[in-house]
Design a protein around this motif. Structure first.
Motif, PDB file in Angstrom:
ATOM      1  N   SER A  44       0.847  -1.194   0.000  1.00 29.88           N
ATOM      2  CA  SER A  44       0.000   0.000   0.000  1.00 29.88           C
ATOM      3  C   SER A  44       0.878   1.238   0.000  1.00 29.88           C
ATOM      4  O   SER A  44       1.898   1.293   0.690  1.00 29.88           O
ATOM      5  CB  SER A  44      -0.901   0.022   1.228  1.00 29.88           C
ATOM      6  OG  SER A  44      -1.837  -1.021   1.150  1.00 29.88           O
ATOM      7  N   ILE A  45       0.469   2.219  -0.786  1.00 28.58           N
ATOM      8  CA  ILE A  45       1.206   3.474  -0.871  1.00 28.58           C
ATOM      9  C   ILE A  45       0.200   4.608  -0.959  1.00 28.58           C
ATOM     10  O   ILE A  45      -0.835   4.475  -1.628  1.00 28.58           O
ATOM     11  CB  ILE A  45       2.170   3.482  -2.081  1.00 28.58           C
ATOM     12  CG1 ILE A  45       3.116   4.675  -2.000  1.00 28.58           C
ATOM     13  CG2 ILE A  45       1.428   3.466  -3.389  1.00 28.58           C
ATOM     14  CD1 ILE A  45       4.358   4.539  -2.837  1.00 28.58           C
ATOM     15  N   VAL A  50      -1.280  12.804   1.945  1.00 32.13           N
ATOM     16  CA  VAL A  50      -2.275  12.495   2.979  1.00 32.13           C
ATOM     17  C   VAL A  50      -3.217  11.363   2.588  1.00 32.13           C
ATOM     18  O   VAL A  50      -4.185  11.092   3.275  1.00 32.13           O
ATOM     19  CB  VAL A  50      -3.088  13.755   3.353  1.00 32.13           C
ATOM     20  CG1 VAL A  50      -2.204  14.798   3.998  1.00 32.13           C
ATOM     21  CG2 VAL A  50      -3.785  14.334   2.141  1.00 32.13           C
ATOM     22  N   GLY A  51      -2.938  10.678   1.496  1.00 35.55           N
ATOM     23  CA  GLY A  51      -3.759   9.524   1.099  1.00 35.55           C
ATOM     24  C   GLY A  51      -4.557   9.829  -0.137  1.00 35.55           C
ATOM     25  O   GLY A  51      -4.369  10.854  -0.749  1.00 35.55           O
ATOM     26  N   ALA A  66       3.139   7.276  -7.766  1.00 38.94           N
ATOM     27  CA  ALA A  66       3.287   7.495  -6.321  1.00 38.94           C
ATOM     28  C   ALA A  66       4.564   6.847  -5.794  1.00 38.94           C
ATOM     29  O   ALA A  66       5.249   7.427  -4.943  1.00 38.94           O
ATOM     30  CB  ALA A  66       2.060   6.974  -5.581  1.00 38.94           C
ATOM     31  N   VAL A  67       4.898   5.658  -6.283  1.00 38.69           N
ATOM     32  CA  VAL A  67       6.151   5.001  -5.881  1.00 38.69           C
ATOM     33  C   VAL A  67       7.334   5.862  -6.297  1.00 38.69           C
ATOM     34  O   VAL A  67       8.255   6.107  -5.504  1.00 38.69           O
ATOM     35  CB  VAL A  67       6.267   3.585  -6.494  1.00 38.69           C
ATOM     36  CG1 VAL A  67       7.671   3.033  -6.317  1.00 38.69           C
ATOM     37  CG2 VAL A  67       5.249   2.652  -5.886  1.00 38.69           C
ATOM     38  N   LEU A  68       7.332   6.318  -7.541  1.00 39.28           N
ATOM     39  CA  LEU A  68       8.439   7.142  -8.029  1.00 39.28           C
ATOM     40  C   LEU A  68       8.555   8.429  -7.227  1.00 39.28           C
ATOM     41  O   LEU A  68       9.656   8.863  -6.877  1.00 39.28           O
ATOM     42  CB  LEU A  68       8.274   7.433  -9.518  1.00 39.28           C
ATOM     43  CG  LEU A  68       8.355   6.220 -10.432  1.00 39.28           C
ATOM     44  CD1 LEU A  68       8.019   6.612 -11.868  1.00 39.28           C
ATOM     45  CD2 LEU A  68       9.720   5.557 -10.359  1.00 39.28           C
ATOM     46  N   ARG A  69       7.428   9.051  -6.900  1.00 40.39           N
ATOM     47  CA  ARG A  69       7.456  10.298  -6.120  1.00 40.39           C
ATOM     48  C   ARG A  69       7.953  10.063  -4.694  1.00 40.39           C
ATOM     49  O   ARG A  69       8.636  10.904  -4.139  1.00 40.39           O
ATOM     50  CB  ARG A  69       6.067  10.925  -6.074  1.00 40.39           C
ATOM     51  CG  ARG A  69       5.690  11.609  -7.340  1.00 40.39           C
ATOM     52  CD  ARG A  69       4.379  12.320  -7.176  1.00 40.39           C
ATOM     53  NE  ARG A  69       4.068  13.087  -8.357  1.00 40.39           N
ATOM     54  CZ  ARG A  69       2.866  13.205  -8.865  1.00 40.39           C
ATOM     55  NH1 ARG A  69       1.827  12.622  -8.298  1.00 40.39           N
ATOM     56  NH2 ARG A  69       2.669  13.934  -9.951  1.00 40.39           N
ATOM     57  N   ARG A  70       7.576   8.943  -4.119  1.00 41.10           N
ATOM     58  CA  ARG A  70       7.940   8.681  -2.727  1.00 41.10           C
ATOM     59  C   ARG A  70       9.422   8.314  -2.567  1.00 41.10           C
ATOM     60  O   ARG A  70      10.064   8.715  -1.605  1.00 41.10           O
ATOM     61  CB  ARG A  70       7.079   7.572  -2.160  1.00 41.10           C
ATOM     62  CG  ARG A  70       7.384   7.295  -0.712  1.00 41.10           C
ATOM     63  CD  ARG A  70       6.385   6.375  -0.114  1.00 41.10           C
ATOM     64  NE  ARG A  70       6.681   6.237   1.294  1.00 41.10           N
ATOM     65  CZ  ARG A  70       5.782   6.180   2.226  1.00 41.10           C
ATOM     66  NH1 ARG A  70       4.514   6.251   1.919  1.00 41.10           N
ATOM     67  NH2 ARG A  70       6.123   6.032   3.475  1.00 41.10           N
TER      68      ARG A  70
END
Length: 82
Positions: A44-45, A50-51, A66-70
């Motif tokens: 989960s990401i 904030v979700g 989202a993975v790349l940004r995180r």
């Protein structure tokens, strides 16, 4: 429709990938970025800081981004230097 993402890893190495939306090959252009996405598949990401949370799947372009940004420093469109 594939779109291009440009960014840098923590060690400063730059990458540019196309997010494909294809479950078998979610990103094309950087083996390292592809491995990063594959490493987090099923986890989960948060899609934003904030979700909401979503499980990472190769065919989910928002989750892949989202993975790349995180885990990397993604250069947002319009923020590139000429």
């Amino acid at each position: 429709m594939p779109y291009t993402v440009t960014g840098r890893f923590d060690d400063g190495a730059a990458y540019q990938v196309q997010v494909t939306g294809d479950a078998d090959r979610p990103v094309v252009g950087s083996v390292r970025a592809a491995a990063l996405v594959e490493l987090h598949e099923g986890q989960s990401i948060p899609l934003t800081p904030v979700g909401p949370l979503r499980a990472v799947a190769g065919d989910d372009e928002e989750a892949v981004l989202a993975v790349l940004r995180r885990y990397t420093d993604v250069v947002e469109k319009g923020a590139e230097t000429p």
